[in-house]
Design an enzyme around this catalytic site. Sequence first.
Site, PDB file in Angstrom:
ATOM      1  N   LYS A   1      -3.465   3.591  -2.081  1.00  0.00           N
ATOM      2  CA  LYS A   1      -4.502   4.612  -2.095  1.00  0.00           C
ATOM      3  C   LYS A   1      -3.978   5.759  -1.234  1.00  0.00           C
ATOM      4  CE  LYS A   1      -8.104   1.085  -1.997  1.00  0.00           C
ATOM      5  NZ  LYS A   1      -8.677   0.215  -0.982  1.00  0.00           N
TER       6      LYS A   1
ATOM      7  N   MET B   1      -7.524   9.802   8.880  1.00  0.00           N
ATOM      8  CA  MET B   1      -8.113  10.193   7.595  1.00  0.00           C
ATOM      9  C   MET B   1      -8.969  11.446   7.722  1.00  0.00           C
ATOM     10  SD  MET B   1      -9.024   6.358   6.195  1.00  0.00           S
ATOM     11  CE  MET B   1      -9.598   5.759   7.789  1.00  0.00           C
TER      12      MET B   1
ATOM     13  N   ASP C   1       0.808  -1.211   0.000  1.00  0.00           N
ATOM     14  CA  ASP C   1       0.000   0.000   0.000  1.00  0.00           C
ATOM     15  C   ASP C   1       0.852   1.277   0.000  1.00  0.00           C
ATOM     16  OD1 ASP C   1      -2.426  -1.205  -0.206  1.00  0.00           O
ATOM     17  OD2 ASP C   1      -2.976  -1.021   1.904  1.00  0.00           O
TER      18      ASP C   1
END
Length: 259
Positions: free
Chosen positions: A63, A176, A41
Amino acid sequence: MKMELEKTAKVSLVGAGPGAKDLITVRGLKVLNEADVILYDALISDELLSELRTDIPKIYTGKRCGKHSHTQDEINELIVKYAFEFGHVVRLKGGDPFVFGRANEEIEYVEAFGIPVSIIPGISSSIAVPSSQGIPMTKRGVSSSFWVMTATKKDGTISQDLQYAAKSSTTMVILMGIKKLSNIVDEVSKYRGRMTPVAVIQNGTTENESCVVATLDSIHQHQSSIDTNMHGIIVIGDVVADHPSFFEEEVQRILHDAI
């Protein structure tokens, strides 16, 4: 002539830890070097990848802040494809795979094809990154619990957990949420005092680590020091006052108010 034995399809889900290459577990590093192919990732450091055997194919499936090289469905399909093609697939994810890592979705998909999955936990960035800055999650007489949450739900709205946590005295650890920092501060300020300490940590545990410490009232003054295109961790709560920079922030505030 000896015939090569067919490799058995299997998957290992490995947590890489919070960022620094040496914060992966011993077991995790061992499994990585036993892989036939690695799918990694965005939050995996180049330094960690350089520690691995050079003959192992390493495929980026990251991502990062809305820029996705693959959708989750595509990643699921790649894991299965490479397991049947290569044998042992290691799915390498930042932090711990079970903390907002969508690990359960990948496991369910892979196991539906009869492929066994083993799990090697990682050190969660939600705890390790604040700790690396000297910010405790709990402290006797200050905070008896901590709440790890995502700022944004699947539909793009702010999680209602933010409100529930803000109404308590818990240490809030928000993942996030960098792009919605202003919204988060506005929401939490409805329930906590304006002098509540806040920390925004980016590139945690790496040599490029940055940490902005302020209060709910003053964090907006530090926007230029926060890269909104980069992941980060937001910590809100009185425990942030343990950070050495918080005292400096308070002195600057007092001097500003006195002028």
